[in-house]
Every structure is written in structure tokens, then in C-alpha cells.
Enzyme design. Structure first.
Site, PDB file in Angstrom:
ATOM      1  N   HIS A   8     -14.962  44.912 -17.892  1.00 53.10           N
ATOM      2  CA  HIS A   8     -15.798  43.083 -18.039  1.00 53.10           C
ATOM      3  C   HIS A   8     -15.863  42.319 -17.010  1.00 53.10           C
ATOM      4  O   HIS A   8     -17.339  41.444 -17.023  1.00 53.10           O
ATOM      5  CB  HIS A   8     -14.671  42.376 -18.843  1.00 53.10           C
ATOM      6  CG  HIS A   8     -14.148  40.996 -19.169  1.00 53.10           C
ATOM      7  ND1 HIS A   8     -14.781  40.753 -21.144  1.00 53.10           N
ATOM      8  CD2 HIS A   8     -13.914  39.500 -18.869  1.00 53.10           C
ATOM      9  CE1 HIS A   8     -14.857  39.590 -20.665  1.00 53.10           C
ATOM     10  NE2 HIS A   8     -14.313  38.906 -19.307  1.00 53.10           N
ATOM     11  N   GLU A   9     -14.953  41.963 -16.182  1.00 53.66           N
ATOM     12  CA  GLU A   9     -14.982  40.974 -14.547  1.00 53.66           C
ATOM     13  C   GLU A   9     -16.181  41.861 -13.464  1.00 53.66           C
ATOM     14  O   GLU A   9     -16.770  40.634 -13.370  1.00 53.66           O
ATOM     15  CB  GLU A   9     -13.610  41.019 -13.908  1.00 53.66           C
ATOM     16  CG  GLU A   9     -12.122  41.046 -14.872  1.00 53.66           C
ATOM     17  CD  GLU A   9     -12.355  39.810 -15.488  1.00 53.66           C
ATOM     18  OE1 GLU A   9     -13.862  39.019 -14.966  1.00 53.66           O
ATOM     19  OE2 GLU A   9     -12.219  39.433 -16.580  1.00 53.66           O
ATOM     20  N   HIS A  15     -19.129  40.181 -15.824  1.00 55.94           N
ATOM     21  CA  HIS A  15     -19.325  39.229 -15.273  1.00 55.94           C
ATOM     22  C   HIS A  15     -20.310  39.193 -13.204  1.00 55.94           C
ATOM     23  O   HIS A  15     -20.795  38.222 -13.432  1.00 55.94           O
ATOM     24  CB  HIS A  15     -18.057  38.253 -14.573  1.00 55.94           C
ATOM     25  CG  HIS A  15     -17.750  37.588 -16.356  1.00 55.94           C
ATOM     26  ND1 HIS A  15     -18.785  37.386 -17.120  1.00 55.94           N
ATOM     27  CD2 HIS A  15     -16.392  37.464 -16.629  1.00 55.94           C
ATOM     28  CE1 HIS A  15     -17.797  36.756 -18.299  1.00 55.94           C
ATOM     29  NE2 HIS A  15     -17.003  36.737 -17.603  1.00 55.94           N
ATOM     30  N   HIS A  73     -19.813  34.975 -21.682  1.00 51.95           N
ATOM     31  CA  HIS A  73     -19.139  35.447 -22.832  1.00 51.95           C
ATOM     32  C   HIS A  73     -20.563  36.056 -23.984  1.00 51.95           C
ATOM     33  O   HIS A  73     -21.124  35.189 -24.341  1.00 51.95           O
ATOM     34  CB  HIS A  73     -18.235  35.003 -23.141  1.00 51.95           C
ATOM     35  CG  HIS A  73     -17.265  35.126 -21.560  1.00 51.95           C
ATOM     36  ND1 HIS A  73     -16.641  34.516 -21.292  1.00 51.95           N
ATOM     37  CD2 HIS A  73     -16.671  36.283 -21.338  1.00 51.95           C
ATOM     38  CE1 HIS A  73     -15.362  34.634 -20.471  1.00 51.95           C
ATOM     39  NE2 HIS A  73     -15.328  35.438 -20.548  1.00 51.95           N
TER      40      HIS A  73
END
Ligand code: NAG
Ligand code: NAG
Ligand code: NAG
Ligand code: NAG
Ligand code: NAG
Ligand code: ZN
Length: 476
Positions: free
Chosen positions: A230-231, A234, A240
Site C-alpha cells: 500500500h505505501e 502511494h 486512496h
């Protein structure tokens, strides 16, 4: 005792080793300072303050009753720690006298995003213009893109533990294997990612051209594959999932249960800074928020799935969804998805009479940690072409731990949108409810880290009623 309390933060985070770091936060040599972070915070706060009447106008509207009925979430009140929800994490040290240890969430946007000034200004502009119809998922600004002709370099901070490093390596391997991006370790390269631990889990969105190296905080609280990927997503350039312009068609955001000062975390953002990549909304995207995020009453959801059965898929951090891989590959114009993992599945033929099988997998005596790899098992229930499968679960495993996102043991049920994440359950929430496949196949996946999965399942084939819908196809 006082001394111990005072020094505890340093013991946890590691004291600065270089006095030059005293004027900087996050990363030495970076143009990041506490002043700059405060300025960015203020840009967003001011914009939202100017919009308060609108935001307040949305307070106090409880979700329609039927959603509460439709939402099959966990039945008990067990929650799990949600790694990117940094609201309680004290993390970033500022060295301006007096010494301060501040909450990570005071510097982040949507809990785990570190906006740059340009992004903050753009968002503020669209907030003040009341631009709520905008779309957002992936970056548009080409200066934020990584160049796929060269590797994305990264370095590990020496303060990360071997366990953290192993987890981040797993996440990097995931993106190297599943996209045309090429992450490569190099402690000197310009614009490298600096994998560190700076108060929870967070990242910038996209490449920060003015930084010699940019922080990705993936320390001890972030060591699952889902959170690390997830990070990294980004950092690759994604926002999101629930910020998408079409999110209101898929989720109900319950502003009556959102901490008022945090309501800005649920706004939709501008098209000129984002693109949807022509991808459908996926509840199980690894970029979808945890459905209790920023709750006043943490036993109640702030995000409710409008589609029956998908409540528990939101916030899954098992691994990126298939649609996440497709998104990254589309954003970077990868010629093809590098490796589509193929699974061996057990194929089960449905006939017109109800039949039963036990979806059983895993070892009753086994236990692994939530950050370890899970055991996955796949079953496909097929009706003859032109027919559909009816399916119901009649008993749930006694050993199941019933909690949001089901990190220990769960079953994913996909009724036919194989480009999207399915419904997941680890409880008896679906028992005796009949589901019908979209085409002639239902795919089940057992995900086990604890004990043995054992659901009794009944299935049969039924003729397709009315006019057949055309098969849904999403280009890869
Ligand atoms: C969960 O919490 C709610 C509200 O506190 C309570 O009413 C309910 O009984 C609890 N459920 C379980 C299974 O403990
Ligand atoms: C990407 O890197 C290649 C190889 O170094 C270079 O030729 C190209 O100009 C770069 N592209 C951009 C958009 O910077
Ligand atoms: C991908 O291709 C589109 C269309 O040609 C282009 O606008 C975009 O900048 C490309 N993306 C990257 C990351 O190079
Ligand atoms: C977990 O998965 C990774 C990547 O697929 C693999 O390299 C590693 O060996 C696995 N670990 C265990 C304990 O099976
Ligand atoms: C699996 O569940 C079925 C139905 O509840 C039960 O009869 C069976 O004993 C269970 N098997 C195991 C190994 O627990
Ligand atoms: Zn995030």
C-alpha cells in the site's frame, strides 16, 4: 521514572546521529522542515475551514437503514490494528526547541499521505471551489511519474529491523514481479526511496523531484505485505480508493460517525490531479480505507459498502487486488502485466440437484503470525455453460476468529467479477444465504494462517433466467 518516560521515544525511534538533522525532519538533506510541514497542514486546514458550512451540512445524516441490513461485516467486536491509521501514533520528531514529539497524523493527509506543497495547493483550490465531482485515483502530473526506463532506487535505513526489511523486500518483489517497474537497491542514487521508520506507515504520492531521497515510512507497525505494498503504491503514484469520484455509487460515507475535524479526509478530489485509469471501483483494493477510519464511535462503520456482502472486503491488507496490479501497469504503460500468478484450483461441477462439499484447508494444529505468508486454496464451482451456480454456506468453521478483514482465516467468494476482489467472510454472516453466479462459475479462495478452514458449502446449477447479460470483460 520520569527520565525513563522522557527517553522512551528516543529508545523507540533512534536518536538523531547527526547534529545537522536537528534542523530537519524526516530525512537529512531534504527540503523538509517542520515549518514546511506546518505550512502544508495550514493550506489544507484553511481550505476546509472555508468549506465548513458544506461539511457540517453533511453531519448528522445516518446511513439508510437498509444498508445496515445489507452489510455483512464481522459479528463480534474484534478489530485489528489498521497499520496506516496513524491517528494515535507519535512519530515525527521535530527538533525546533522545545523538543517535540508530534502525532504523525498532524502532518499527514488521509492519515498516511505526506502531500507536497504543490499537491496541497491544488487540493485546496479545488476544495474551495467546491469541486466535489472530481475524480481521483492515480497521479496526472508527469513530474510525479517515475521513469520506467531506469530503476526506482531505494535504500534501507539502518534502523530498520531484519523483519521489517524482509517484509519491505517482499513488497518490492511483488511490484517488480507484477509490473514493469524495476525497484533496485542503491544507497547513493538520486531520488531514491528511503525505507525507514518515522512514526507509523506513510508515504508521499509519486516521485518528489526536489528531494534527494524521499521517505517511505514502513517501520515495525507496518510489517505486513498488504501495508508495505500500500505505501509503495502511494510512492508509485496512487491515492486512496474511496477518494474516487464514483465512490458514492459504491460506498456510503457516514459523516454522522466521523470525527468532525477529520471530515476532510473523506472529500473527493480533482480530476486535474488524478485519473481513474478506466478501472472499476474495487472494495478489496489494497488502497481502500479501513471502514472504521476516523470513527467517533469505533464500534460503528464510517464507510458502508452499498453492495451486499462487501463490507468485510474493505481494508483487506492481504495483498494488492488484481485491479491494483492492473492499475499500476496501466499508469506506467507497461506492455503487459509481467506475471499473472496462476493458481491450481479444484474444479467442482454443479448439477441441478443440491450437493455438498466441505471447503477445507490448512492444518488444525498450525498457527503463523499475521505478517507471514498465508496458505491459499482455490475452488471453482462450475455449472454447464449457459447456466448459473447457486451457492450457500451452511456451516462455518468453529475455529474461525471473527473480525474485520479476517486476517487469520477467511474465504473469498467471487461470483464472477474476477477482475475485482470478492466478498470475504470469516464468520457465520453468510450462512444459508443463497448467492447466484454472474456467469457459470463461482470462485472460492480459502486464506489460512490459523487452524483449519472448514465451511460446508451447498451448490447446484440453475438455468439462466431471462436474457443473458453479456460477459464482463476488462482489458488487461
Ligand atoms: C458489540 O458492541 C456493541 C456496542 O457496544 C454491543 O451492543 C454488542 O453486544 C457487542 N457484540 C458482541 C458480540 O460483543
Ligand atoms: C527516462 O530515462 C531515460 C534513460 O535514462 C532517458 O533517456 C529519458 O529521457 C528519461 N525520460 C524522462 C521522461 O525523463
Ligand atoms: C503513458 O501513455 C500516455 C499516453 O501516451 C502518456 O500520456 C503518459 O504520460 C504515459 N505514462 C507514462 C508513465 O509514461
Ligand atoms: C513467502 O512468500 C515469499 C514471496 O512469494 C517467498 O519468497 C517466501 O519464501 C515465503 N515465505 C515462506 C515462509 O514461505
Ligand atoms: C468440518 O465441518 C463439518 C460440518 O460442520 C464437520 O462435520 C466436520 O467434522 C468438520 N471437519 C473437521 C476436520 O473439523
Ligand atoms: Zn494510504
Amino acid at each position: 521514572m520520569l527520565l525513563i518516560l522522557f527517553f522512551l521515544p528516543f529508545a523507540l525511534l533512534g536518536a538523531p546521529t547527526n547534529p545537522k538533522a536537528l534542523n530537519k525532519i524526516l530525512v537529512e538533506e531534504n527540503p523538509e522542515t517542520p515549518e514546511k510541514r506546518k505550512k502544508i497542514r495550514k493550506i489544507i486546514d484553511t481550505a476546509f475551514e472555508n468549506r465548513i458550512p458544506r461539511v457540517q451540512g453533511r453531519q448528522g445524516v445516518a446511513p439508510p437503514l437498509k444498508l445496515a441490513v445489507l452489510n455483512y461485516g464481522p459479528k463480534n467486536n474484534q478489530t485489528r490494528k489498521f497499520e496506516e491509521l496513524n491517528s494515535e501514533i507519535n512519530g515525527i520528531l521535530t527538533f525546533n526547541p522545545p523538543l517535540q514529539l508530534i502525532k504523525t497524523s498532524e502532518y499527514t493527509f488521509e492519515s498516511d499521505i505526506m502531500l507536497n506543497e504543490n499537491q496541497a495547493n491544488n487540493l485546496a483550490k479545488s476544495i474551495e471551489n467546491g469541486n466535489y465531482r472530481a475524480k481521483r485515483q492515480a497521479i496526472v502530473d508527469t513530474t510525479l511519474f517515475w521513469n520506467t526506463s531506469v530503476p526506482i532506487y531505494y535504500q534501507f535505513d539502518s534502523k530498520l529491523s531484519a523483519t521489517n526489511i524482509a517484509n519491505v523486500r517482499k513488497a518490492i518483489k511483488f511490484w517488480n514481479d507484477n509490473s514493469c517497474l524495476n525497484f533496485k537497491e542503491d544507497s547513493n542514487a538520486k531520488n531514491r526511496l528511503f525505507m525507514s521508520s518515522a512514526g507509523g506507515c506513510w508515504s508521499y504520492v509519486g516521485k518528489q523531484v526536489d528531494m534527494p531521497y524521499q521517505m517511505v515510512s514502513v517501520g515495525p507497525s507496518c510489517d505486513t505485505l498488504g501495508t508495505a505494498t500500500h505505501e509503495l503504491m502511494h510512492a508509485i503514484g496512487f491515492w486512496h480508493q474511496q477518494s474516487r469520484s464514483d465512490r458514492d455509487d459504491y460506498v456510503y460515507v457516514d459523516f454522522s460517525n466521523i470525527i468532525p475535524s477529520q471530515a476532510y479526509n473523506f472529500q473527493k478530489m480533482p480530476l486535474d490531479q488524478a485519473q481513474l485509469l478506466n478501472l472499476p471501483y474495487d472494495y478489496g483494493s489494497v488502497m481502500q480505507y479501513y471502514p472504521y477510519a476516523f470513527a467517533l464511535d469505533s464500534s460503528k462503520y464510517t464507510i458502508l459498502a452499498k453492495q451486499n456482502g462487501f463490507q468485510n472486503s474493505m481494508g483487506q491488507r492481504e495483498a494488492p487486488a488484481f485491479s491494483d496490479l492492473i492499475g499500476v501497469n496501466k499508469l506506467y504503460n507497461c506492455s503487459s502485466t509481467q506475471s499473472i500468478v496462476s493458481f491450481q484450483s479444484i474444479s467442482i461441477e454443479a448439477t441441478s440437484t443440491w450437493q455438498t462439499f466441505n471447503a477445507k484447508a490448512g492444518d488444525p494444529n498450525s498457527y503463523t503470525s499475521s505478517s507471514d505468508n498465508s496458505t491459499n486454496c482455490f475452488w471453482h464451482i462450475k455449472a454447464p455453460v449457459g447456466q448459473k451456480v447457486e451457492f450457500k454456506m451452511t456451516t462455518a468453521p468453529m475455529s474461525a476468529i471473527c473480525m474485520q478483514e479476517c486476517p487469520w482465516q477467511s474465504i473469498e467468494i467471487n461470483l464472477g467479477r474476477f477482475d475485482l476482489y470478492g466478498m470475504i467472510t470469516c464468520c457465520d454472516t453468510f450462512l444459508n444465504q443463497v448467492f447466484t453466479s454472474e456467469q457459470n462459475t463461482i470462485a472460492l479462495r480459502g486464506i489460512i494462517r490459523y487452524n483449519q478452514l472448514n465451511y460446508s458449502i451447498q451448490y447446484r446449477s440453475v438455468p439462466t433466467q431471462g436474457t443473458a447479460t453479456s460477459p464482463v470483460c476488462v482489458s488487461r
